[in-house]
Design a protein around this motif. Sequence first.
Motif, PDB file in Angstrom:
ATOM      1  N   ASP A   2       5.335 -11.563  -7.842  1.00 18.06           N
ATOM      2  CA  ASP A   2       5.603 -11.106  -6.474  1.00 18.06           C
ATOM      3  C   ASP A   2       7.096 -10.899  -6.237  1.00 18.06           C
ATOM      4  O   ASP A   2       7.506  -9.894  -5.653  1.00 18.06           O
TER       5      ASP A   2
ATOM      6  N   TYR B  37       8.395  -7.197  -5.248  1.00 21.39           N
ATOM      7  CA  TYR B  37       8.936  -6.961  -3.905  1.00 21.39           C
ATOM      8  C   TYR B  37      10.449  -6.700  -3.916  1.00 21.39           C
ATOM      9  O   TYR B  37      11.014  -6.299  -2.895  1.00 21.39           O
TER      10      TYR B  37
ATOM     11  N   ALA C  88      -0.518  -6.621  -2.962  1.00 20.13           N
ATOM     12  CA  ALA C  88       0.916  -6.318  -2.812  1.00 20.13           C
ATOM     13  C   ALA C  88       1.151  -4.813  -2.862  1.00 20.13           C
ATOM     14  O   ALA C  88       1.971  -4.275  -2.098  1.00 20.13           O
TER      15      ALA C  88
ATOM     16  N   VAL D  25       2.893  -2.684   0.237  1.00 18.87           N
ATOM     17  CA  VAL D  25       4.102  -1.884   0.036  1.00 18.87           C
ATOM     18  C   VAL D  25       3.830  -0.410   0.315  1.00 18.87           C
ATOM     19  O   VAL D  25       4.657   0.287   0.923  1.00 18.87           O
TER      20      VAL D  25
END
Length: 248
Positions: A87, A91, A114, A118
């Motif tokens: 992660d 990110y 995720a 995003v």
Amino acid sequence: MDWQRARQDTPGCKTVLHFNNAGAALMPQPVLDAVVGHLQLEAQIGGYEAAAQQVEAVERVYDAVATLLGCQRQEVALIENATRAWDMGFYSIPFQKGDRILTGVSEYGSNFIAFLQVARKTGATIEVIPNDEFGQISIPKLRQAIEHRIRHLAERLRDQLSDIDGVKVQDLGQKKCGIVSFTVAGKEPSEIKQLLSEKKINLSVSSAQGTRLDMDARGLASVLRASVHYYNTEAEVERFSTTLASLV
């Protein structure tokens, strides 16, 4: 690797047949001693005090991991688990509209969450690469997906360059790649290269020595060569074209 010694150093091997190592492997005795020993130290003198006392020992871990991996200690990050580490890496990427997230059919659920987050936040898109006949990710399809982005950026660059007075795109062929060759009327390619370099924009100059038969036949002594890659963006294509237009 001394497998027998490894088993002797792992107490759980004597009590259980452990086939759940992908989730969490059995602790070897040195790890168990270090973890339990630190907890006991915290209980005796306090958590912050124990941490301060063990600074050198903790710092040595970075050196040991770097030696194991063949890298520098500043390239090592120790995270509590694989999901959290993934992660943090994902990110940290500055996605924006037009970016593509390529993934596989068997992507881990939390990773895909995720991706969705995003994509919704930035306008990036998610593309799932299909499996091949063996049930593993198709490398040819992955290659095509990467090449598609490069060709798209290159075509966008060609279109924008063609709209600039005095600029002539010199690429031939029906199926073009990610290299865009062009010339500017009344300007030496080396001059344009230098002017763009001053604007922190990189490209190269190809001379007739590289492709003598082709360039001699077309009366070209040299051409400017802009080559895009998977990490380039449409915004950079726009910046390149706008900057070049201001210089010619």
